[in-house]
Design a protein around this motif. Structure first.
Motif, PDB file in Angstrom:
ATOM      1  N   GLN A 240      -8.253   1.254   8.256  1.00 45.00           N
ATOM      2  CA  GLN A 240      -6.951   1.900   8.483  1.00 45.00           C
ATOM      3  C   GLN A 240      -6.747   2.204   9.974  1.00 45.00           C
TER       4      GLN A 240
ATOM      5  N   ASN B 122      -1.256  10.819   0.926  1.00 45.71           N
ATOM      6  CA  ASN B 122      -2.205  11.119   2.001  1.00 45.71           C
ATOM      7  C   ASN B 122      -3.296  12.037   1.475  1.00 45.71           C
ATOM      8  N   GLY B 123      -4.536  11.718   1.834  1.00 47.21           N
ATOM      9  CA  GLY B 123      -5.653  12.582   1.459  1.00 47.21           C
ATOM     10  C   GLY B 123      -6.127  12.419   0.030  1.00 47.21           C
ATOM     11  N   ALA B 124      -5.628  11.390  -0.672  1.00 46.23           N
ATOM     12  CA  ALA B 124      -5.982  11.218  -2.089  1.00 46.23           C
ATOM     13  C   ALA B 124      -7.424  10.734  -2.276  1.00 46.23           C
ATOM     14  N   GLY B 125      -7.974  10.049  -1.270  1.00 44.72           N
ATOM     15  CA  GLY B 125      -9.359   9.560  -1.398  1.00 44.72           C
ATOM     16  C   GLY B 125      -9.502   8.052  -1.268  1.00 44.72           C
ATOM     17  N   LYS B 126      -8.454   7.356  -0.880  1.00 39.80           N
ATOM     18  CA  LYS B 126      -8.479   5.885  -0.807  1.00 39.80           C
ATOM     19  C   LYS B 126      -9.462   5.384   0.253  1.00 39.80           C
ATOM     20  N   THR B 127      -9.329   5.911   1.472  1.00 35.23           N
ATOM     21  CA  THR B 127     -10.211   5.441   2.551  1.00 35.23           C
ATOM     22  C   THR B 127     -11.659   5.835   2.269  1.00 35.23           C
ATOM     23  N   THR B 128     -11.845   6.997   1.649  1.00 38.18           N
ATOM     24  CA  THR B 128     -13.200   7.415   1.282  1.00 38.18           C
ATOM     25  C   THR B 128     -13.815   6.397   0.324  1.00 38.18           C
TER      26      THR B 128
ATOM     27  N   HIS C 254       1.122   2.454   1.353  1.00 40.19           N
ATOM     28  CA  HIS C 254       2.126   3.459   1.010  1.00 40.19           C
ATOM     29  C   HIS C 254       3.470   2.801   0.732  1.00 40.19           C
TER      30      HIS C 254
ATOM     31  N   TYR D 119     -17.859  15.664   0.671  1.00 36.83           N
ATOM     32  CA  TYR D 119     -18.224  15.791   2.087  1.00 36.83           C
ATOM     33  C   TYR D 119     -18.631  17.238   2.314  1.00 36.83           C
TER      34      TYR D 119
HETATM   35  N1  ATP Z   1     -15.672  12.866   7.162  1.00 36.97           N
HETATM   36  C1  ATP Z   1     -15.008  13.725   6.405  1.00 36.97           C
HETATM   37  N2  ATP Z   1     -15.449  15.007   6.283  1.00 36.97           N
HETATM   38  C2  ATP Z   1     -14.802  15.914   5.520  1.00 36.97           C
HETATM   39  N3  ATP Z   1     -13.701  15.629   4.799  1.00 36.97           N
HETATM   40  C3  ATP Z   1     -13.221  14.373   4.868  1.00 36.97           C
HETATM   41  C4  ATP Z   1     -13.841  13.364   5.666  1.00 36.97           C
HETATM   42  N4  ATP Z   1     -13.136  12.208   5.532  1.00 36.97           N
HETATM   43  C5  ATP Z   1     -12.125  12.495   4.683  1.00 36.97           C
HETATM   44  N5  ATP Z   1     -12.172  13.785   4.278  1.00 36.97           N
HETATM   45  C6  ATP Z   1     -11.264  14.450   3.307  1.00 36.97           C
HETATM   46  O1  ATP Z   1     -11.337  13.715   2.101  1.00 36.97           O
HETATM   47  C7  ATP Z   1     -10.059  13.667   1.481  1.00 36.97           C
HETATM   48  C8  ATP Z   1      -9.668  12.217   1.246  1.00 36.97           C
HETATM   49  O2  ATP Z   1      -9.424  11.577   2.482  1.00 36.97           O
HETATM   50  P1  ATP Z   1      -9.136  10.020   2.605  1.00 36.97           P
HETATM   51  O3  ATP Z   1      -9.173   9.656   4.052  1.00 36.97           O
HETATM   52  O4  ATP Z   1     -10.066   9.297   1.704  1.00 36.97           O
HETATM   53  O5  ATP Z   1      -7.644   9.939   2.045  1.00 36.97           O
HETATM   54  P2  ATP Z   1      -6.645   8.690   1.942  1.00 36.97           P
HETATM   55  O6  ATP Z   1      -6.269   8.561   0.501  1.00 36.97           O
HETATM   56  O7  ATP Z   1      -7.214   7.505   2.609  1.00 36.97           O
HETATM   57  O8  ATP Z   1      -5.379   9.240   2.733  1.00 36.97           O
HETATM   58  P3  ATP Z   1      -4.317   8.471   3.705  1.00 36.97           P
HETATM   59  O9  ATP Z   1      -3.263   7.900   2.813  1.00 36.97           O
HETATM   60  O10 ATP Z   1      -3.782   9.596   4.535  1.00 36.97           O
HETATM   61  O11 ATP Z   1      -5.058   7.464   4.508  1.00 36.97           O
HETATM   62  C9  ATP Z   1      -9.121  14.441   2.379  1.00 36.97           C
HETATM   63  O12 ATP Z   1      -9.046  15.753   1.885  1.00 36.97           O
HETATM   64  C10 ATP Z   1      -9.823  14.420   3.731  1.00 36.97           C
HETATM   65  O13 ATP Z   1      -9.496  15.545   4.501  1.00 36.97           O
END
Ligand code: ATP
Ligand code: MG
Length: 308
Positions: A89, A44-50, A196, A14
Motif C-alpha cells: 500500500q 480504514n483500519g479493518a485489518g486488510k494490510t495486516t 476502496h 499488536y
Molecule cells: N504495527 C502496528 N502496531 C500497532 N497497531 C497496528 C500496527 N499496524 C496496524 N495496526 C492497527 O491494526 C489495525 C488494522 O490496520 P490495517 O493497516 O491492517 O488496516 P487496513 O484495513 O489495511 O486499513 P486501510 O484501509 O486504512 O489501509 C488498525 O487499528 C491499526 O491501527
C-alpha cells in the motif's frame, strides 16, 4: 488443485508499550481458489494490510495458520516468498537508482539473473518504457505505483497480492490496470486485491470478503452479496394509473404523472411484479430496471450493520 492461499482462524494482536494490545485481526478464515481474483474489502483500519503482511511473512500471526500453495508460510517462508508477488500500500522510493536497475536488483533478490526479457516486457506493458532511465524520485505518483507492480512481477509469482493498487491513480491508468490484472488472471495467476473502489471490486472480483474491525463479516460470491443486500429499482411509464395493491416486499418510491418507481427484492422478477400489481401489458409504455451495486451492499453491511 491446491488452493493458492488458505487463511485459517488467523488472529493478530499488536502489542506496544504505548498502545497496549491492539486486536487487528480477530480469527479470519478464507481461501483463494486457483486463478481467481478475490477482493478483500473493508474500511480504514479493518485489518486488510495486516492480513497481507502476515501472508508475506512480514508479520507472524498471533494464532492460526496461513498456507500458500499448501505450504505453511511460517514453516516454509522461503517457498512462500517465491510464490508471492506483493504490491504494498505504501510506496517506497529508492532515490539513487533508475527503473531498470531497480528491477534488476529486485530480480537478483529472487535469485533470477539475466532477467532482461521479463523486465523489458513489464516496462512496456506498464507504460514505463520511455521512463526506464529515470530515477524513482523523477517519477509521478502513478508511475511509482506502476513500478511497484513491475517489481512485484519480476519473478513471475503465481499469487499476486495487490494492496490498494489504484489508490491515487487517474481514471485512464486505473482502467488500463484493470485490463492488466485481467490479463494476469488469464495467465493463471491468482490475485488478492484490496481496494476502496467498490466499482473496481465489482468489475474484477468473482468473490469478495468484507472485513470490519478485524472480523470477516462476509465471504462469498460478489453477485450473491449484491442480491442479498440490495434491492432492484423498477421505473415504469404507464398509459394510465390503475388501482393496485402493493405485493409483499414491494415499495412505491415515487410517482410523477404516469411514471412510477418501485423498489423490489432483487430476486423478484419483473413479470412477478407486473402480475402482483395487476398491470396489464397494454398499459405499459416503457420499463427500466436498475440493479443494486456492491457499493450499496457494502454500505449496508459496514455502516448499517445489515446481517447476512
Ligand atoms: N504495527 C502496528 N502496531 C500497532 N497497531 C497496528 C500496527 N499496524 C496496524 N495496526 C492497527 O491494526 C489495525 C488494522 O490496520 P490495517 O493497516 O491492517 O488496516 P487496513 O484495513 O489495511 O486499513 P486501510 O484501509 O486504512 O489501509 C488498525 O487499528 C491499526 O491501527
Ligand atoms: Mg491497508
Amino acid at each position: 488443485m491446491t488452493a493458492p492461499l488458505e487463511v485459517s482462524n488467523v488472529k493478530k494482536t499488536y502489542t506496544s508499550p504505548k498502545l497496549g494490545a491492539v486486536d487487528a485481526v480477530k480469527g479470519v478464515s478464507f481461501e483463494i481458489r486457483p486463478g481467481e481474483i478475490y477482493g478483500l474489502l473493508g474500511p480504514n483500519g479493518a485489518g486488510k494490510t495486516t492480513l497481507i503482511s502476515m501472508i508475506t511473512t512480514l508479520e507472524n500471526p498471533s494464532e492460526g495458520d496461513i498456507k500458500v500453495f499448501g505450504e505453511s508460510t511460517q514453516t516454509n517462508s522461503a517457498f512462500t516468498k517465491k510464490q508471492i508477488g506483493v504490491v504494498p500500500q505504501e510506496i517506497v522510493t529508492q532515490g539513487f537508482f533508475n527503473l531498470v536497475e531497480i528491477l534488476q536488483f529486485h530480480s537478483g533478490y529472487y535469485g533470477v539473473w539475466n532477467n532482461k526479457e521479463r523486465i523489458d516486457y513489464l516496462l512496456k506493458r506498464l507504460g514505463l518504457w520511455e521512463h526506464k532511465h529515470k530515477l524513482v524520485k523523477q517519477l509521478s505518483g502513478g508511475m511509482k505505483r506502476r513500478l511497484m507492480i513491475a517489481k512485484a512481477l519480476v519473478h513471475k509469482p503465481k499469487l499476486l497480492l495487490l494492496d490498494e493498487p489504484t489508490a491515487g491513480v487517474d481514471l485512464e491508468l486505473r482502467t488500463s490496470l484493470w485490463e492488466f490484472v485481467r490479463d494476469l488472471q488469464k495467465e493463471g495467476i491468482s490475485i488478492l486485491l484490496t481496494t476502496h473502489y467498490l466499482q473496481e471490486a465489482e468489475a474484477l472480483c468473482e468473490r469478495v470478503g468484507i472485513i470490519s474491525k478485524g472480523s470477516l463479516v462476509f465471504n462469498g460470491e460478489t453477485q450473491g452479496i449484491i442480491r442479498k443486500l440490495t434491492r432492484r429499482t423498477v421505473e415504469m411509464d404507464l398509459k394510465s394509473i390503475p388501482n393496485w395493491t402493493l405485493p409483499e416486499g414491494v415499495q412505491l418510491l415515487g410517482q410523477r404523472e404516469n411514471r412510477v418507481t418501485f423498489s423490489t427484492p432483487s430476486e423478484m422478477s419483473v413479470g412477478a411484479l407486473l402480475a402482483g400489481l395487476s398491470i396489464p401489458s397494454d398499459l405499459l409504455l416503457d420499463l427500466k430496471t436498475r440493479e443494486g451495486s456492491l457499493e450499496e451492499a457494502f454500505l449496508n453491511v459496514v455502516q448499517k450493520g445489515a446481517s447476512l
